[in-house]
Design a protein around this motif. Structure first.
Motif, mmCIF file in Angstrom:
data_model
loop_
_atom_site.group_PDB
_atom_site.id
_atom_site.type_symbol
_atom_site.label_atom_id
_atom_site.label_comp_id
_atom_site.label_asym_id
_atom_site.label_seq_id
_atom_site.Cartn_x
_atom_site.Cartn_y
_atom_site.Cartn_z
ATOM 1 N N MET A 75 -0.764 -12.844 12.321
ATOM 2 C CA MET A 75 0.093 -12.205 11.317
ATOM 3 C C MET A 75 1.583 -12.408 11.602
ATOM 4 O O MET A 75 2.415 -12.275 10.720
ATOM 5 C CB MET A 75 -0.223 -10.706 11.235
ATOM 6 C CG MET A 75 -1.650 -10.405 10.817
ATOM 7 S SD MET A 75 -2.071 -11.149 9.222
ATOM 8 C CE MET A 75 -1.193 -10.046 8.113
ATOM 9 N N PHE A 95 2.835 -5.307 6.827
ATOM 10 C CA PHE A 95 1.780 -5.801 7.722
ATOM 11 C C PHE A 95 1.840 -5.203 9.124
ATOM 12 O O PHE A 95 0.861 -5.252 9.856
ATOM 13 C CB PHE A 95 1.842 -7.335 7.797
ATOM 14 C CG PHE A 95 1.454 -8.028 6.523
ATOM 15 C CD1 PHE A 95 0.215 -7.792 5.936
ATOM 16 C CD2 PHE A 95 2.311 -8.915 5.892
ATOM 17 C CE1 PHE A 95 -0.168 -8.421 4.766
ATOM 18 C CE2 PHE A 95 1.947 -9.552 4.720
ATOM 19 C CZ PHE A 95 0.710 -9.308 4.161
ATOM 20 N N ALA A 103 -5.263 -10.638 11.796
ATOM 21 C CA ALA A 103 -6.177 -10.260 10.722
ATOM 22 C C ALA A 103 -7.406 -11.127 10.918
ATOM 23 O O ALA A 103 -7.312 -12.256 11.440
ATOM 24 C CB ALA A 103 -5.551 -10.506 9.356
ATOM 25 N N LEU A 125 -7.502 -6.003 8.290
ATOM 26 C CA LEU A 125 -6.098 -6.284 8.025
ATOM 27 C C LEU A 125 -5.327 -4.992 8.225
ATOM 28 O O LEU A 125 -5.703 -3.951 7.675
ATOM 29 C CB LEU A 125 -5.960 -6.794 6.579
ATOM 30 C CG LEU A 125 -4.564 -7.053 6.018
ATOM 31 C CD1 LEU A 125 -3.872 -8.162 6.785
ATOM 32 C CD2 LEU A 125 -4.656 -7.436 4.546
ATOM 33 N N ARG A 126 -4.291 -5.045 9.018
ATOM 34 C CA ARG A 126 -3.477 -3.868 9.341
ATOM 35 C C ARG A 126 -4.360 -2.724 9.845
ATOM 36 O O ARG A 126 -4.169 -1.550 9.506
ATOM 37 C CB ARG A 126 -2.666 -3.409 8.131
ATOM 38 C CG ARG A 126 -1.401 -2.626 8.509
ATOM 39 C CD ARG A 126 -0.678 -2.108 7.283
ATOM 40 N NE ARG A 126 0.577 -1.458 7.622
ATOM 41 C CZ ARG A 126 0.665 -0.201 8.051
ATOM 42 N NH1 ARG A 126 -0.406 0.536 8.184
ATOM 43 N NH2 ARG A 126 1.858 0.307 8.343
ATOM 44 N N ARG A 159 -3.788 -4.711 -1.911
ATOM 45 C CA ARG A 159 -3.020 -4.466 -0.684
ATOM 46 C C ARG A 159 -3.133 -3.020 -0.205
ATOM 47 O O ARG A 159 -3.209 -2.759 0.997
ATOM 48 C CB ARG A 159 -1.549 -4.863 -0.892
ATOM 49 C CG ARG A 159 -0.784 -4.037 -1.909
ATOM 50 C CD ARG A 159 0.652 -4.499 -2.059
ATOM 51 N NE ARG A 159 1.376 -3.773 -3.087
ATOM 52 C CZ ARG A 159 2.065 -2.651 -2.870
ATOM 53 N NH1 ARG A 159 2.112 -2.126 -1.675
ATOM 54 N NH2 ARG A 159 2.700 -2.049 -3.866
#
Lengths: 192, 194
Positions: A75, A95, A103, A125-126, A159
């Protein structure tokens, strides 16, 4: 023996040889990324216009025979084309690459489709893991004794499902929730 | 009766409408631009700048429509009493105004393109990028945009001051003929329809 018979024999022999070779080729090779010829980009809508960025460092392992696909994205390699935007999107509210430098997507199911595959599995992710579906096309050719594959596709994720956009950035009026992730990957067989 | 077209003594309804509409939009536009430039990076900055871009494109389109309409119509003559330098100043001011109303949106559009932020018109239409991302060009365009906007501010002050002078000091028709209302022919100018 007539010429036609000879031709038939040759054809039969060639067909059998090809089948044997194909059988001998199982299990198929694992493909890894040719990074210089691959791209991983995202697009979201900002105030009615497409905002595009990319990740420059990531790895992909794909074995169509075994049905495995694994993607790891660095990332910190986020590249928005603008320093201020890199800082914002890489920062805590988006992020948060300092805390979540990777990720990861692993296909737990790979279904054959008319044009390629549909990979289903967890995307982390995150720090948030959610199941996503990723359709892609897969074409292979032989080049210099190696199997070369191209893996192309796109998927849309939201997102906010992953907490990308904290605080004021949770609003979607000016920054869309839908993010299209596109990939065009050149891959080569590890076996060579 | 409302005249759509201009005459040699009076601006027609369409020219008047475009003039005052643009006056209002330019006022809002300057406010949005100043606010957008000074807001900290956040959602309200994005929203303000998005509106500034949409409005800028609107003003660009209106400026082009006005120039076209101006070319297709008679332009009301300046009062005969004006001195030569006043005529030259009036011409220069109007050329500068039209030039800036086109140059400002275009430099803004190049700015956005050079920064890698595509422009949309009120979330409805995404416009093409005029240039590829280019930090040096972006910084040059920011400076140009600021200089042009400041120039526009000064010229607008001159424009308004001149209109006030014509109306209250020279007592001529220059401001009145850009306003709706009954026709009042200036004694020194013949109406070309007669």
């Amino acid at each position: 023996m007539t010429a036609t018979d000879t031709l038939r024999r040759i054809t039969l022999w060639l067909t059998l040889s090809a089948c044997t070779a194909a059988y001998a080729g199982t299990p198929g090779p694992t493909y890894t990324l040719v990074a210089a010829r691959s791209s991983l980009t995202y697009t979201f809508e900002q105030a009615g216009a497409a905002n595009v960025g990319r990740f420059n460092t990531f790895t992909v392992r794909f074995d169509p025979t075994a049905g495995t696909l694994m993607v790891v994205i660095d990332m910190r390699s986020l590249d928005t084309g603008d320093g201020q935007r890199n800082d914002l999107l890489g920062g805590h509210d988006f992020f948060d690459v300092a805390r979540y430098p990777q990720a990861r997507f692993t296909a737990t199911r790979l279904q054959k489709t008319a044009t390629g595959y549909l990979a289903t599995g967890p995307l982390t992710l995150r720090g948030v893991t959610r199941t996503v579906e990723v359709p892609f096309t897969w074409r292979t050719t032989q080049r210099g004794g190696r199997a070369i594959g191209t893996l192309d596709g796109a998927t849309v994720i939201r997102r906010l499902d992953f907490g990308v956009g904290q605080g004021q950035w949770r609003a979607t009026e000016w920054l869309g929730n839908a993010v299209t992730v596109r990939f065009a990957l050149d891959m080569t067989s590890a076996a060579g | 009766m409302v005249m759509l077209r201009n005459t040699r003594t009076r601006w027609g309804a369409l020219s008047q409408f475009l003039h005052w509409l643009m006056a209002a939009l330019i006022g809002v536009q300057i406010g949005l631009g100043l606010a957008g430039a000074n807001l900290p990076l956040g959602m309200s900055k994005l929203a303000t700048l998005a509106r500034h871009k949409s409005l800028g494109l609107t003003i660009l389109a209106l400026a082009l429509i006005r120039l076209t309409w101006r070319a297709l119509n008679p332009t009301p003559a300046l009062p005969g009493a004006l001195k030569a330098y006043e005529r030259r100043l009036a011409l220069a001011t109007h050329v500068a105004l039209y030039t800036l109303l086109i140059a400002l949106p275009v430099t803004g559009w190049i700015m956005s393109s050079a920064r890698g932020f595509p422009v949309s018109w009120f979330n409805l239409v995404q416009l093409p990028n005029l240039v590829r991302p280019d930090p040096a060009l972006y910084h040059a365009m920011v400076l140009t945009h600021i200089v042009l906007a400041s120039t526009l501010g000064l010229i607008l002050i001159l424009h308004v001051a001149a209109a006030i002078r014509h109306h209250f000091v020279l007592h001529d028709e220059v401001l009145r003929r850009m306003l709706p209302g009954p026709r009042r022919i200036h004694p020194g100018v013949m109406d070309d329809r007669h």
